[in-house]
Every structure is written in C-alpha cells, then in structure tokens.
Scaffold this active site. Structure first.
Site, short mmCIF file in Angstrom:
data_model
loop_
_atom_site.label_atom_id
_atom_site.label_comp_id
_atom_site.label_asym_id
_atom_site.label_seq_id
_atom_site.Cartn_x
_atom_site.Cartn_y
_atom_site.Cartn_z
N SER A 160 -15.85 15.01 26.64
CA SER A 160 -14.44 15.08 25.61
C SER A 160 -13.75 13.77 25.96
CB SER A 160 -13.76 16.05 26.22
OG SER A 160 -12.61 16.41 25.50
N TYR A 173 -9.49 21.65 32.21
CA TYR A 173 -10.42 20.86 31.41
C TYR A 173 -10.43 19.49 31.67
CZ TYR A 173 -12.47 20.22 26.79
OH TYR A 173 -13.45 20.00 26.02
N LYS A 177 -13.79 17.42 32.73
CA LYS A 177 -14.53 16.51 32.01
C LYS A 177 -14.51 15.07 32.53
CE LYS A 177 -15.38 19.44 28.52
NZ LYS A 177 -16.92 19.73 28.46
#
Length: 278
Positions: A160, A173, A177
């Site tokens: 991402s 998150y 990532k």
C-alpha cells in the site's frame, strides 16, 4: 478440500500472447476486489490460478467456472484461513498436489480497521498483522523452496502507499504494510540468485468495497460527512484527484510476473496517482 476445476490439460509452453502459459499462480484474498482483478489478469496471460478468500460458495464456484471458461485455464478455489500459519502452508501444498507447484505467489489478503491508537482494539491489531503481514511470510516460506529448485519464481506482495507513508487512525495497517515492504526487500535479496523476483505493489486508494468501508469508518472517526472524507482525506494528497482502478493494479502485478520484469526485484512500486511523490 473440493477441487472446483481439474488441472488436466495445463500446457507447458509459453507464447507471446499468453506469456504465463504453463505457470501456476496463487492469489490470496482473490474472491473479490483487487485480488480477483489480479487473478483475472494472470489467467488472461495463461496462468492456472488458485483463488483464496471468503464469500458465498456458490458465487465463488461460479467465479472459478467463469474465469476458466473465459481464459481456458484451470482455476480452483482454496478456502485456507490466512490468519492460520499452518493453513497457509497447507494452501501451498494443496496447490502443488492439485494443480502444480506455485510459480507465482501474489500475497493480497488483507483486512482493515480504523481507530485512534488509544481506542484500537488489541484483537484487531493482532488480526491485521496476522493476515496483512504474517500470512505473506508463511506463504513465501512454503513456496520459496520449490521456486528455488525450479530456478524461476515471481512473488508480488500487495502492500500500500501506507507501506511508504503513514496516516492517522491506521496504526496496525500502516505497521503491517511497512513490514510487507521490508519483507519484500529481504526476500528479493535472498532469492535473486535463483531466478526469483520479489516486489511490492503499493497502491494508493483503489475504489473497492474495502475502501468504501474505510470511508465510512473515517467519517465516524473524524465527525465528517463521507463526501468530505473523500475530498479531504482520501484524495487530498493525490495529484490525479481520482481513485485508482482494480484494472490498473492488476496490470502492474501481471507485468511484474512477466519476463520483461526479470531485473526488477526488491522494489516497492507506488501506484498512487503521485501521492507519495510529495
């Protein structure tokens, strides 16, 4: 586990029109969204595909049949729980027995939760790291020995833009990532001498059901209407002022699996409309 489609008839030779003919690809988190788009792109280039993810069994079976018929390749489904290390390894082994050893591994499975750190549920932290980061490690660990034996492999981790930069309220998150990007570079260094590449694709915001859910969560966290969240949060730093498409991410991933990308490895490639160029 039920095999949706037989692997019989999998060809060995490659052609210019179908450069992945004879290859076997596992795409995790591929029953919808970005993962399904990637699976379709790889099938379109001739690869046999193993789908993975959650959803209605009848709908998944129909998806497998449709992909197989559209692209004349074997397609099967494996419902392995990507939060379970043993299940991830078993997915790779079942693929080897049922379709063939994995030549291409796309680690796409992911979940999201948005909340301030002091309100972030610990169980959500654990689940996000398990599925978004640890699952990729377990899948690579299981698939890499066979790729080394055959002297060819393509590993693509769907990271991402949040693997390169951070945003508020996404602690798990962003951490996962960033970890995926580091894992990608390490695997690239270890595997380079064996004809194997490992890269990360770092999308900005792509219009998917996952992003639609994030918009609602961000709206609640920030006390803003959803259209303002889109304008002020999701697209504010994106020079193109639009969401990326699933097709764009799929095409990038398919290119990284091609012969033309043989010298590209260890890269975290932003596909973010210029967001991380700031």
């Amino acid at each position: 586990m039920q095999t949706i489609l037989s692997a019989a008839g999998l060809g060995g030779g490659m052609t210019a029109a179908r450069p992945l003919q004879g290859r076997v690809a596992i795409v995790t988190g591929s029953t919808s969204g970005i993962g399904l788009g990637i699976a379709e792109a790889l099938a379109g280039q001739g690869a046999a595909v193993v789908l993975n993810g959650f959803g209605d069994p009848a709908a998944i079976e129909a998806t497998c049949r449709g992909l197989s018929a559209a692209h004349d390749v074997p397609v099967r489904y494996d419902g392995a729980d990507m939060a379970d290390a043993a299940a991830v390894a078993a997915l790779v082994e079942r693929t080897r027995r049922g379709v063939g050893p994995a030549d291409i591994l796309v680690n796409n499975a992911g979940i999201q939760h948005v909340a301030p750190i002091e309100e972030f549920p610990p169980e959500k932290w654990d689940a996000i790291l398990a599925i978004n980061l640890s699952a990729a490690f377990h899948a690579i660990r299981a698939a890499l020995p066979g790729m080394k034996e055959r002297g060819w492999g393509r590993i693509v981790n769907i990271a991402s833009a949040h693997g390169l930069i951070a945003s508020p309220f996404k602690s798990a998150y962003v951490a996962a990532k960033h970890g995926i990007v580091g894992l990608t570079r390490t695997v690239a260094l270890e595997a380079a001498a064996h004809g194997i590449t490992c890269n990360a694709v770092c999308p900005g915001y792509v219009w998917t059901p996952l992003v639609a859910g994030q918009i609602a969560q961000q709206a609640a966290a920030r006390g803003l209407p959803e259209d303002e969240v889109i304008r002020q949060v999701f697209l504010a730093e994106r020079p193109t002022r639009r969401f990326a498409t699933i097709e764009e991410i799929a095409a990038t991933t398919a290119f990284l699996c091609s012969a033309g990308a043989a010298s590209i490895t260890g890269v975290a490639l932003p596909v973010d409309g210029g967001w991380t160029a700031h």
